[in-house]
Design an enzyme around this catalytic site. Structure first.
Site, mmCIF file in Angstrom:
data_model
loop_
_atom_site.group_PDB
_atom_site.id
_atom_site.type_symbol
_atom_site.label_atom_id
_atom_site.label_comp_id
_atom_site.label_asym_id
_atom_site.label_seq_id
_atom_site.Cartn_x
_atom_site.Cartn_y
_atom_site.Cartn_z
ATOM 1 N N ALA A 179 80.915 -15.815 11.023
ATOM 2 C CA ALA A 179 82.129 -15.012 11.782
ATOM 3 C C ALA A 179 83.260 -16.034 11.842
ATOM 4 O O ALA A 179 84.303 -15.437 11.743
ATOM 5 C CB ALA A 179 81.795 -14.586 13.003
ATOM 6 N N GLU B 94 75.506 -23.236 -3.743
ATOM 7 C CA GLU B 94 75.109 -24.449 -4.439
ATOM 8 C C GLU B 94 74.822 -25.464 -3.158
ATOM 9 O O GLU B 94 73.875 -26.195 -3.417
ATOM 10 C CB GLU B 94 76.302 -24.984 -5.133
ATOM 11 C CG GLU B 94 77.102 -24.141 -6.124
ATOM 12 C CD GLU B 94 77.843 -23.176 -5.956
ATOM 13 O OE1 GLU B 94 77.879 -22.818 -4.836
ATOM 14 O OE2 GLU B 94 78.591 -22.766 -6.763
ATOM 15 N N TYR C 199 84.955 -18.161 9.796
ATOM 16 C CA TYR C 199 84.990 -18.011 8.402
ATOM 17 C C TYR C 199 84.848 -19.457 7.438
ATOM 18 O O TYR C 199 83.867 -19.499 6.896
ATOM 19 C CB TYR C 199 86.267 -17.682 7.674
ATOM 20 C CG TYR C 199 86.340 -15.986 7.911
ATOM 21 C CD1 TYR C 199 85.518 -15.284 8.524
ATOM 22 C CD2 TYR C 199 87.720 -15.370 7.478
ATOM 23 C CE1 TYR C 199 85.450 -13.947 8.972
ATOM 24 C CE2 TYR C 199 87.676 -14.052 7.878
ATOM 25 C CZ TYR C 199 86.643 -13.267 8.335
ATOM 26 O OH TYR C 199 86.940 -12.138 8.842
ATOM 27 N N CYS D 134 81.777 -27.856 -3.899
ATOM 28 C CA CYS D 134 80.528 -28.021 -4.173
ATOM 29 C C CYS D 134 80.530 -28.873 -5.629
ATOM 30 O O CYS D 134 79.373 -29.546 -5.681
ATOM 31 C CB CYS D 134 79.972 -26.484 -4.750
ATOM 32 S SG CYS D 134 79.705 -25.466 -3.437
#
Ligand code: THU
Length: 163
Positions: free
Chosen positions: A73, A82, A75, A119
């Site tokens: 929530a 990954e 964000y 990532c």
């Protein structure tokens, strides 16, 4: 059929499993990776973006690790598939640098999505530069690139090692 005819028959930007085979993976390994990342996509917790991402990692032991994106929530706290999957490999399977054979990701878009910048750096910590990253689109068609292609001139753990 000539090579040129074969290339013309393939959709642009997509490759068949042959491309992953060039990276030293067997047909069976590619099959396992693709099935696992597509299945893992179904485990995504993404109520905010509704953008499902599944990931699978083939370890040198032959084990296939799965993970998916887990949102929050608040964000920015959410985590990509990954990084969840690499965390699983490290913590559940004690995987270390050198234990990662290949990574696959699956999304619901086409052409396939590639790992985000954060990532890519996270992958860089554990994978060799020639590690293949298989990216699957909504139809299961894939593009394959190496880590080095996705993250050129990268910074990794070996740069910090001093004797
Ligand atoms: N996402 C991933 O899981 N991997 C990526 O490489 C790109 C983005 C997730 C994060 C978020 O849950 C959703 O996709 C939308 O950005």
């Amino acid at each position: 059929m000539s090579t040129q005819q074969q290339q013309q028959q393939q959709p642009k930007g997509h490759s068949r499993h042959d491309t992953a085979l060039i990276h030293g993976l067997t047909t069976s390994e590619v099959q396992q990776l693709s099935e696992a990342c597509i299945e893992a996509k179904g485990r995504a917790y993404c109520p905010y973006s509704n953008f499902r991402v599944g990931c699978s990692i083939l370890l040198t032991s032959g084990e296939v690790v799965r993970g998916a994106n887990v949102e929050n929530a608040a964000y920015p706290v959410g985590t990509c598939a990954e990084r969840v999957t690499i965390g699983n490999a490290v913590t559940q399977h004690r995987a270390k640098k050198g234990d990662f054979r290949a990574i696959a990701v699956a999304t619901d878009i086409t052409p396939p999505a590639s790992p985000c910048g954060m990532c890519r750096q996270f992958i860089r910590e554990f994978c060799e530069l020639n590690c293949p990253i298989l990216m699957y689109d909504i139809e299961g068609k894939s593009t394959v690139m190496t880590l080095e292609q996705l993250l050129p001139m990268s910074f990794g753990p070996e740069k910090l090692i001093h004797d």
